[in-house]
Design an enzyme around this catalytic site. Structure first.
Site: not given
Ligand code: CO
Length: 200
Positions: A42, A44, A46, A98, A101
């Site tokens: 992803c 993302d 993080r 994750h 998400c």
């Molecule tokens: Co995500």
């Protein structure tokens, strides 16, 4: 420019300390890359592929998009997989989702953010494919977590069904596709135990 001045400072510090630890680091990497792993994760902020795997530059080939999807017609992702498998000869392909998400959440709650709604529609398809299993989970948080996992499993299948992997396996190239989920809460990866390797 001035707003990112500190990034150049950070970069200089990183390059200097990397060189101090390993004087030939950049010279060696500039000559070739030979990563064993392809990471499909992803976007993302993080979920940083290299850091959470404890890997240095040169060790993992990375593709990231919102909600770690492998869409049959996504030329970007398919090109990454093709180059990784056919040229770099990666041995392991890791599809990593994750929990927590935002993309999966938005799909779950049918939230609208414009163009991306179309991209996230694929996750609503994943829900539809697995509706009975998901609807049986009464706790909403657990149901969304399960959707994160089922999304990874679906994307593993999508990788395996590309002509790229089919051809590689027909040619007896050993490459394994794995499905993992990462927890933002403790930084731990969970193996969904859906690994596929159809080389003979
Ligand atoms: Co995500």
């Amino acid at each position: 420019m001035s707003t990112i001045k500190h990034l150049f400072e950070n970069n200089k510090q990183w390059a200097d300390s990397t060189k101090a630890q390993s004087p030939h680091f950049f010279k060696k990497l500039s000559e070739q890359q030979s990563p064993k792993y392809l990471w499909i994760g992803c976007s993302d902020s993080r979920v940083p592929a290299n850091e959470l795997l404890g890997m240095q530059p040169g060790e993992v080939f990375v593709h990231r998009n919102i909600a770690n999807q492998v869409i049959h017609t996504d030329l970007n992702c398919l090109s990454v997989i093709q180059y990784a498998v056919e040229v770099l000869k990666v041995e392991e392909i890791i599809v990593c989702g994750h929990y927590g998400c935002g993309g999966v959440n938005a799909a779950f709650y049918d939230e609208s953010y414009g163009l991306i709604d179309n991209w996230l529609r694929h996750i609503q398809d994943v829900y539809r494919f697995n509706k009975a299993q998901l609807d049986a989970v009464t706790d909403e948080g657990e149901r969304i977590n399960l959707l994160c996992e089922l999304n990874v499993i679906e994307q593993v299948a999508n990788v395996c069904n590309t002509p790229i992997l089919r051809s590689a396996w027909l040619a007896n190239q050993s490459v394994t596709v794995h499905g993992l989920v990462y927890s933002l809460h403790d930084g731990i990866l969970k193996d969904l135990n859906v690994s596929v390797n159809e080389s003979k």
